[in-house]
Design an enzyme around this catalytic site. Structure first.
Site, PDB file in Angstrom:
ATOM      1  CE  LYS A 263      -2.987  -8.526  -4.305  1.00  0.00           C
ATOM      2  NZ  LYS A 263      -3.406  -7.510  -3.299  1.00  0.00           N
TER       3      LYS A 263
ATOM      4  CB  SER B  97       4.859  -7.341   5.783  1.00  0.00           C
ATOM      5  OG  SER B  97       3.919  -8.310   5.375  1.00  0.00           O
TER       6      SER B  97
ATOM      7  CG  PHE C  48      -0.230   0.489   2.502  1.00  0.00           C
ATOM      8  CD1 PHE C  48      -0.122   1.849   2.791  1.00  0.00           C
ATOM      9  CD2 PHE C  48       0.384  -0.405   3.369  1.00  0.00           C
ATOM     10  CE1 PHE C  48       0.553   2.295   3.932  1.00  0.00           C
ATOM     11  CE2 PHE C  48       1.058   0.027   4.506  1.00  0.00           C
ATOM     12  CZ  PHE C  48       1.147   1.382   4.786  1.00  0.00           C
TER      13      PHE C  48
ATOM     14  CB  CYS D  56      10.475  -0.327   2.732  1.00  0.00           C
ATOM     15  SG  CYS D  56      11.153   0.228   1.178  1.00  0.00           S
TER      16      CYS D  56
ATOM     17  CD  GLU E  87       8.570  -2.783   8.363  1.00  0.00           C
ATOM     18  OE1 GLU E  87       7.842  -3.766   8.152  1.00  0.00           O
ATOM     19  OE2 GLU E  87       9.131  -2.144   7.453  1.00  0.00           O
TER      20      GLU E  87
ATOM     21  CD  GLU F 233      -5.637  -6.077   0.223  1.00  0.00           C
ATOM     22  OE1 GLU F 233      -4.617  -5.808  -0.436  1.00  0.00           O
ATOM     23  OE2 GLU F 233      -5.725  -7.086   0.940  1.00  0.00           O
ATOM     24  NE  ARG F 234      -4.312  -2.453   4.320  1.00  0.00           N
ATOM     25  CZ  ARG F 234      -5.118  -3.521   4.345  1.00  0.00           C
ATOM     26  NH1 ARG F 234      -6.310  -3.482   3.811  1.00  0.00           N
ATOM     27  NH2 ARG F 234      -4.718  -4.646   4.904  1.00  0.00           N
TER      28      ARG F 234
HETATM   29  P1  NAD Z   1       1.579  -6.565   3.136  1.00  0.00           P
HETATM   30  O1  NAD Z   1       2.598  -7.642   3.233  1.00  0.00           O
HETATM   31  O2  NAD Z   1       0.451  -6.574   4.087  1.00  0.00           O
HETATM   32  O3  NAD Z   1       0.882  -6.603   1.677  1.00  0.00           O
HETATM   33  C1  NAD Z   1       1.638  -6.625   0.492  1.00  0.00           C
HETATM   34  C2  NAD Z   1       0.840  -7.349  -0.591  1.00  0.00           C
HETATM   35  O4  NAD Z   1       0.612  -8.697  -0.187  1.00  0.00           O
HETATM   36  C3  NAD Z   1      -0.524  -6.733  -0.856  1.00  0.00           C
HETATM   37  O5  NAD Z   1      -0.778  -6.750  -2.233  1.00  0.00           O
HETATM   38  C4  NAD Z   1      -1.470  -7.647  -0.097  1.00  0.00           C
HETATM   39  O6  NAD Z   1      -2.745  -7.713  -0.687  1.00  0.00           O
HETATM   40  C5  NAD Z   1      -0.785  -8.989  -0.172  1.00  0.00           C
HETATM   41  N1  NAD Z   1      -1.064  -9.844   0.996  1.00  0.00           N
HETATM   42  C6  NAD Z   1      -1.325  -9.427   2.270  1.00  0.00           C
HETATM   43  N2  NAD Z   1      -1.523 -10.484   3.061  1.00  0.00           N
HETATM   44  C7  NAD Z   1      -1.370 -11.592   2.306  1.00  0.00           C
HETATM   45  C8  NAD Z   1      -1.439 -12.999   2.566  1.00  0.00           C
HETATM   46  N3  NAD Z   1      -1.709 -13.467   3.782  1.00  0.00           N
HETATM   47  N4  NAD Z   1      -1.218 -13.844   1.556  1.00  0.00           N
HETATM   48  C9  NAD Z   1      -0.943 -13.391   0.308  1.00  0.00           C
HETATM   49  N5  NAD Z   1      -0.871 -12.066   0.009  1.00  0.00           N
HETATM   50  C10 NAD Z   1      -1.069 -11.181   0.984  1.00  0.00           C
HETATM   51  O7  NAD Z   1       2.366  -5.187   3.155  1.00  0.00           O
HETATM   52  P2  NAD Z   1       1.777  -3.710   3.227  1.00  0.00           P
HETATM   53  O8  NAD Z   1       1.239  -3.466   4.588  1.00  0.00           O
HETATM   54  O9  NAD Z   1       0.917  -3.431   2.055  1.00  0.00           O
HETATM   55  O10 NAD Z   1       3.118  -2.845   3.018  1.00  0.00           O
HETATM   56  C11 NAD Z   1       3.981  -2.497   4.056  1.00  0.00           C
HETATM   57  C12 NAD Z   1       5.177  -3.419   4.111  1.00  0.00           C
HETATM   58  O11 NAD Z   1       5.874  -3.415   2.876  1.00  0.00           O
HETATM   59  C13 NAD Z   1       6.206  -2.985   5.148  1.00  0.00           C
HETATM   60  O12 NAD Z   1       6.682  -4.117   5.826  1.00  0.00           O
HETATM   61  C14 NAD Z   1       7.308  -2.351   4.314  1.00  0.00           C
HETATM   62  O13 NAD Z   1       8.583  -2.359   4.898  1.00  0.00           O
HETATM   63  C15 NAD Z   1       7.265  -3.210   3.098  1.00  0.00           C
HETATM   64  N6  NAD Z   1       7.879  -2.559   1.950  1.00  0.00           N
HETATM   65  C16 NAD Z   1       9.077  -3.029   1.509  1.00  0.00           C
HETATM   66  C17 NAD Z   1       9.701  -2.433   0.428  1.00  0.00           C
HETATM   67  C18 NAD Z   1      11.013  -2.957  -0.087  1.00  0.00           C
HETATM   68  O14 NAD Z   1      11.382  -2.624  -1.205  1.00  0.00           O
HETATM   69  N7  NAD Z   1      11.733  -3.750   0.686  1.00  0.00           N
HETATM   70  C19 NAD Z   1       9.084  -1.333  -0.191  1.00  0.00           C
HETATM   71  C20 NAD Z   1       7.859  -0.887   0.283  1.00  0.00           C
HETATM   72  C21 NAD Z   1       7.261  -1.508   1.353  1.00  0.00           C
END
Ligand code: NAD
Length: 499
Positions: A173, A226, A149, A281, A384, A176-177
C-alpha cells in the site's frame, strides 16, 4: 491526465470504489493524474488472490526465487531513466536524487539474491542420545507493506524484496502522493518471472490501511511514515495479533566539535539538511556546534552556502540542489514552522519563505531556511519539519550537545564531526539513536546491514533490510527428532534431560 488503479493477480486493474485522490506535479501545482482509493472489498480480493498464490511460491526452491530478484535487478538498470523520470514528476526531487532512490532499493534486491543462504536453518547432530535438532525458517504467508511518499522506489523495495524472496506473497500500500513508480516496480517483478498474485499493489488511504490491519490473513505489517501513524499502525496490528515493524519520523542532530574540519562539516550540513528539500527521514535538521567560537565559524561558512542553494524543477537539468515540496499542504506546513520559529525568538539568518520560481509560480517551492540560536523549548526544535529548514542549537560543552540528542524524543540518525577518535568512540557508544555517523552526515546503512531508528522513530523490533528483514518475514520452526536403534523401551514418564 492519467489514471492509476491497482495491481492484483499479475496485472493492472481499474479501481472500482468510485473514490480517488489527485496526483499533483509539485513543480507546477497541476493535477496530472488520479489514483484510485481501494474499498474494503478490493483489498479483500487482493488478499484472497495473494493467499491462493503463496503456497506454490513458498514451495519454489529459494534459488529459483533468487533468480527472479537477479532478473529484477537487471530490469531496474534497464528502466532506470524511466523510473527516475516518473518518480521526479510526482515527488519533485531532482533526477539524480530520484536515481539514488531507485538504486538504494535495487541494492536491497541485490542483497535478497542471497536468500538461499539467508534462509538456511541450524542443525545440531547428537543433541541427545539418537537425537538431532534442527530449525527452519518458513514464510508467514501473506504480508504487507505501507510506505511513505518520500522514497516511492526505495522503501517499497526494502519491504517487498526480502518478503518475496523468503517465500511470502505481498500486499503493498504505497503513498497516494506518488503511486506511479510502485506500479512500475510490480510490472518489472512480473517481467522478471514472479508468478501472478505474489506482489500486489493496492492503492488507497486510511481505508485500505485499516483493511490490511484488520485482515486475518495478513500476518505481518511493515510500515514507514510519520510517527503518529506509525504508532497507530503498530498498536492496531499488534492488537490483531500481527507482527509489526513501524518506522516513524525523525529529528537528526549533527554535533560539530571544535576540532572538526569545518569545510567538511559545512558540506555535510548543506547536503544532508537541504537535499531532497529536507524530505528525508535521515535529513540533518539540527546542527549543534560545541562552543561559541565553533558556532561563529560554522555560521560564517554555512550562511552563504544556504543563501546560494540552487532550487529548480527536475526538468531544469542535473545541477539543481533540490526541487519543490511534495504538496501544497507540505508547503504551508513548512512555512508555518518557519513563522513559528521567528515568533518564538529564533534568529532566522536565511529566509527562504518568499522564494518563487519564475515560470513555476504555482509550484510548491520554498527556499532554504537557516535558524541560529534555536533552543530546546522551541517548536521548530521539538517537532519534525520535513522541509529545507536547518536549526542551529549552540551548546557550551560536548556533554550538553550529547544530552540534546539523547533527550530528544526521536532517535533515527545522528552524526558527529570531530578529529578526536576518543570523543567519536564515546559518542557512538553512549548515544541512544539507531544509526550513527562519524564524520558521515547521513549514516544510512548499506543493504547488508539493517536500518531502523530508536525511541519514537521506530516501533516494534527487527529492522528493515539486512538479515533482520528475513527474520521479520519468516517464522522459525524447531524440529527435534529421534531415530532410536534397537528395541523400543516404551513410554518414558520422566522429562528427558540432556545431562
Ligand atoms: P504519512 O504517515 O502521512 O503516510 C505514510 C503512509 O501511511 C502512507 O501510505 C499513507 O497513505 C498512510 N496513512 C496516512 N495517514 C493515515 C491514517 N490516518 N491512517 C492510516 N494510514 C495512513 O507519511 P508521509 O508524509 O508519506 O512520509 C513522511 C514521513 O515518513 C516523515 O515523518 C518521515 O520522517 C517518515 N519516514 C520515516 C522513515 C524511517 O525509516 N524512519 C523513512 C522515510 C520516511
Amino acid at each position: 491526465m492519467y489514471k492509476i488503479g491497482h495491481f492484483v493477480g499479475g496485472a493492472r486493474i481499474e479501481g472500482m470504489s468510485g473514490r480517488h485522490s489527485d496526483i499533483f506535479n509539485p513543480a507546477t501545482g497541476e493535477v496530472q493524474g488520479k489514483v484510485a482509493l481501494a474499498s474494503a472489498d478490493e483489498l479483500n480480493a487482493a488478499v484472497e488472490n495473494a493467499k491462493a498464490a503463496q503456497p506454490d511460491w513458498a514451495a519454489t526452491n529459494p534459488q529459483k526465487r533468487a533468480r527472479v530478484m537477479m532478473k529484477f535487478v537487471d530490469l531496474l538498470h534497464r528502466d532506470m531513466d524511466k523510473l527516475a523520470e516518473a518518480l521526479s514528476r510526482e515527488h519533485g526531487k531532482t533526477l539524480p536524487d530520484a536515481k539514488g532512490d531507485v538504486i538504494r532499493g535495487l541494492e536491497v534486491a541485490e542483497f535478497c539474491i542471497g536468500a538461499p543462504h539467508l534462509l538456511k536453518g541450524e542443525f545440531s547432530e547428537g543433541a541427545g542420545p539418537g537425537i538431532d535438532i534442527h530449525s527452519v525458517r518458513q514464510p508467514l504467508g501473506v504480508v504487507a507493506g505501507i510506505t511513505p511518499f518520500n522514497f516511492p522506489a526505495m522503501i517499497p523495495m526494502w519491504k517487498f524484496c526480502p518478503a518475496i524472496a523468503a517465500g511470502n506473497a505481498f500486499i503493498l500500500k504505497p503513498s497516494e502522493r506518488d503511486p506511479s513508480v510502485p506500479m512500475m516496480l510490480a510490472e518489472l517483478m512480473m517481467e522478471a518471472g514472479l508468478p501472478a498474485g505474489i506482489l500486489n499493489v493496492v492503492n488507497g488511504d486510511k481505508g485500505a490501511v485499516d483493511g490490511i490491519l484488520d485482515h486475518p490473513d495478513v500476518h505481518a505489517v511493515g510500515f514507514v511514515g510519520s510517527t503518529p501513524i506509525a504508532e497507530y499502525v503498530y498498536t492496531r496490528a499488534c492488537a490483531n495479533g500481527k507482527r509489526a515493524q513501524c518506522f516513524g519520523g525523525a529529528k537528526n542532530h549533527m554535533l560539530i566539535l571544535p576540532d572538526a574540519d569545518m569545510d567538511q562539516a559545512v558540506d555535510a550540513l548543506v547536503g544532508a539538511g537541504y537535499g531532497a528539500a529536507g524530505e528525508r527521514c535521515m535529513a540533518v535538521s539540527v546542527a549543534v556546534p560545541v562552543g561559541e567560537e565553533t558556532a561563529d565559524r560554522l555560521m560564517e561558512k554555512l550562511t552563504p552556502r544556504v543563501e546560494n542553494l540552487k532550487i529548480a524543477p527536475y526538468t531544469a537539468g542535473d545541477d539543481a540542489d533540490f526541487g519543490p515540496l511534495v504538496t501544497k499542504e507540505a508547503h504551508a506546513r513548512v512555512k508555518g514552522y518557519v513563522d513559528k520559529g521567528v515568533e518564538e525568538g529564533a534568529k532566522l539568518v536565511v529566509d527562504g519563505r518568499d522564494f518563487s520560481m519564475q515560470g513555476y509560480e504555482d509550484g510548491y517551492f520554498i527556499g532554504g531556511c537557516l535558524f541560529d540560536n534555536v533552543t530546546k523549548d522551541m517548536t521548530i526544535y521539538k517537532e519534525e519539519i520535513f522541509g529545507p529548514v536547518l536549526s542551529v542549537v549552540r551548546a557550551k560543552t560536548y556533554d550538553e550537545a550529547l544530552d540534546l540528542a539523547m533527550t530528544h524524543e526521536y532517535g533515527n540518525g545522528v552524526a558527529i564531526y570531530t578529529r578526536d577518535g576518543d570523543a567519536a568512540r564515546d559518542f557512538a557508544s553512549r548515544i541512544n539513536v539507531g544509526m550513527v555517523g562519524i564524520n558521515v552526515p547521513i549514516p544510512v546503512p548499506l543493504a547488508y546491514y539493517t536500518f531502523g531508528g530508536w525511541k519514537r522513530s521506530g516501533f516494534g523490533d527487527l529492522n528493515q533490510h539486512g538479515p533482520d528483514a528475513f527474520r521479520f518475514y519468516t517464522k522459525t520452526k524447531t524440529i527435534t527428532s529421534r531415530w532410536p536403534s534397537g528395541i523400543k523401551d516404551g513410554a518414558d514418564f520422566v522429562i528427558p534431560t540432556m545431562g
